[in-house]
Design a protein around this motif. Structure first.
Motif, PDB file in Angstrom:
ATOM      1  N   SER A  11       0.830  -1.196   0.000  1.00 35.06           N
ATOM      2  CA  SER A  11       0.000   0.000   0.000  1.00 35.06           C
ATOM      3  C   SER A  11       0.873   1.259   0.000  1.00 35.06           C
ATOM      4  N   PHE A  13       3.986   1.562  -1.179  1.00 34.38           N
ATOM      5  CA  PHE A  13       4.638   1.754  -2.477  1.00 34.38           C
ATOM      6  C   PHE A  13       3.644   2.139  -3.568  1.00 34.38           C
ATOM      7  N   ALA A  14       2.423   1.652  -3.463  1.00 38.57           N
ATOM      8  CA  ALA A  14       1.398   2.072  -4.423  1.00 38.57           C
ATOM      9  C   ALA A  14       1.090   3.554  -4.251  1.00 38.57           C
ATOM     10  N   ALA A  16       3.174   5.785  -2.965  1.00 36.91           N
ATOM     11  CA  ALA A  16       4.367   6.526  -3.379  1.00 36.91           C
ATOM     12  C   ALA A  16       4.431   6.628  -4.905  1.00 36.91           C
ATOM     13  N   ALA A  17       4.082   5.549  -5.587  1.00 33.37           N
ATOM     14  CA  ALA A  17       4.091   5.581  -7.048  1.00 33.37           C
ATOM     15  C   ALA A  17       3.027   6.539  -7.572  1.00 33.37           C
ATOM     16  N   THR A  18       1.859   6.537  -6.953  1.00 29.81           N
ATOM     17  CA  THR A  18       0.793   7.450  -7.374  1.00 29.81           C
ATOM     18  C   THR A  18       1.193   8.905  -7.143  1.00 29.81           C
ATOM     19  N   SER A  20       4.235  10.063  -6.956  1.00 27.65           N
ATOM     20  CA  SER A  20       5.314  10.381  -7.883  1.00 27.65           C
ATOM     21  C   SER A  20       4.755  10.703  -9.268  1.00 27.65           C
ATOM     22  N   PHE A  21       3.814   9.892  -9.714  1.00 29.19           N
ATOM     23  CA  PHE A  21       3.193  10.138 -11.017  1.00 29.19           C
ATOM     24  C   PHE A  21       2.476  11.484 -11.033  1.00 29.19           C
TER      25      PHE A  21
END
Length: 74
Positions: A11, A13-14, A16-18, A20-21
């Motif tokens: 959760s 990392f998801a 963090a990726a969102t 970042s995007f």
């Protein structure tokens, strides 16, 4: 306990990726807006430059030509 840790890490990392995007998308849009603004200013400045060059040409012609010749031109 291991399952909960894996779910929390996934959760995290998801998220963090969102984030970042979303941040990169925001920077991209900001760059495009700034680029368009600068491009429009450059176009305006070049047209002003052309106007000022023609104005300076007109002034230099009127300064360096004798008055009697200027009357005949008009």
């Amino acid at each position: 306990m291991g399952y909960v840790l894996r779910v929390r890490l996934a959760s995290f990392f998801a998220g963090a990726a969102t984030a970042s995007f979303a941040g990169l998308y925001f920077l991209y849009k900001d760059f495009k807006v700034a680029h368009d603004a600068i491009s429009q200013q450059v176009i305006i400045k070049t047209s002003k430059k052309k106007k000022s060059c023609s104005f300076l040409t007109l002034i230099s012609q009127s300064i360096f030509t004798p008055f009697s010749i200027r009357e005949k031109r008009q």
